[in-house]
Scaffold this motif. Structure first.
Motif, PDB file in Angstrom:
ATOM      1  N   LEU A  52      42.521  31.709  41.580  1.00 43.28           N
ATOM      2  CA  LEU A  52      43.907  32.009  41.912  1.00 43.28           C
ATOM      3  C   LEU A  52      44.029  33.044  43.023  1.00 43.28           C
ATOM      4  CD1 LEU A  52      45.707  32.056  38.458  1.00 43.28           C
ATOM      5  CD2 LEU A  52      46.045  30.445  40.324  1.00 43.28           C
ATOM      6  N   THR A  53      43.105  33.983  43.088  1.00 43.01           N
ATOM      7  CA  THR A  53      43.180  34.999  44.135  1.00 43.01           C
ATOM      8  C   THR A  53      42.910  34.407  45.517  1.00 43.01           C
ATOM      9  OG1 THR A  53      40.879  35.638  43.750  1.00 43.01           O
ATOM     10  CG2 THR A  53      42.593  36.934  42.654  1.00 43.01           C
ATOM     11  N   ILE A  56      46.763  32.530  45.874  1.00 38.66           N
ATOM     12  CA  ILE A  56      47.979  33.315  45.683  1.00 38.66           C
ATOM     13  C   ILE A  56      47.813  34.679  46.346  1.00 38.66           C
ATOM     14  CG2 ILE A  56      49.453  34.392  43.934  1.00 38.66           C
ATOM     15  CD1 ILE A  56      48.658  32.150  42.059  1.00 38.66           C
ATOM     16  N   THR A  61      49.176  38.379  42.101  1.00 39.53           N
ATOM     17  CA  THR A  61      48.127  38.424  41.090  1.00 39.53           C
ATOM     18  C   THR A  61      48.384  39.534  40.076  1.00 39.53           C
ATOM     19  OG1 THR A  61      46.737  39.810  42.505  1.00 39.53           O
ATOM     20  CG2 THR A  61      46.357  37.435  42.583  1.00 39.53           C
ATOM     21  N   ILE A  64      50.772  38.102  37.586  1.00 42.21           N
ATOM     22  CA  ILE A  64      50.043  37.199  36.688  1.00 42.21           C
ATOM     23  C   ILE A  64      49.247  38.013  35.669  1.00 42.21           C
ATOM     24  CG2 ILE A  64      48.190  35.484  36.590  1.00 42.21           C
ATOM     25  CD1 ILE A  64      49.208  34.502  39.343  1.00 42.21           C
TER      26      ILE A  64
END
Length: 80
Positions: A52-53, A56, A61, A64
């Motif tokens: 995800l990093t 996004i 993050t 999240i």
């Protein structure tokens, strides 16, 4: 933080192991499967966050992480 977390989780873990020992059968299997599931979940979460990093932005993050932390606290509260 992690040291304090160990101390706060120790009573719950000890109670859980005592309760499973009182069941009599399949205590070792239950303990091993529970630990395997715990570590596999942590590894899967680490991989998901790493992926995800890449996609996004960094600011999101943190949002999240807040949601994941709240969800984890809900899971722990539901187990008690």
């Amino acid at each position: 933080h992690n040291v304090v977390k160990i101390f706060t989780q120790t009573p719950f873990t000890a109670i859980m192991y005592d309760m499973s020992a009182g069941q009599g059968s399949l205590v070792d299997e239950y303990t091993v499967l529970r630990e395997m599931a715990n570590h596999l979940g942590r590894a899967a979460s680490l991989m998901a966050v790493a992926l995800l990093t890449l996609v996004i932005p960094l600011g999101w993050t943190f949002m999240i992480a807040v949601a994941a932390s709240l969800a984890l606290n809900m899971v722990y509260k539901a187990q008690q």
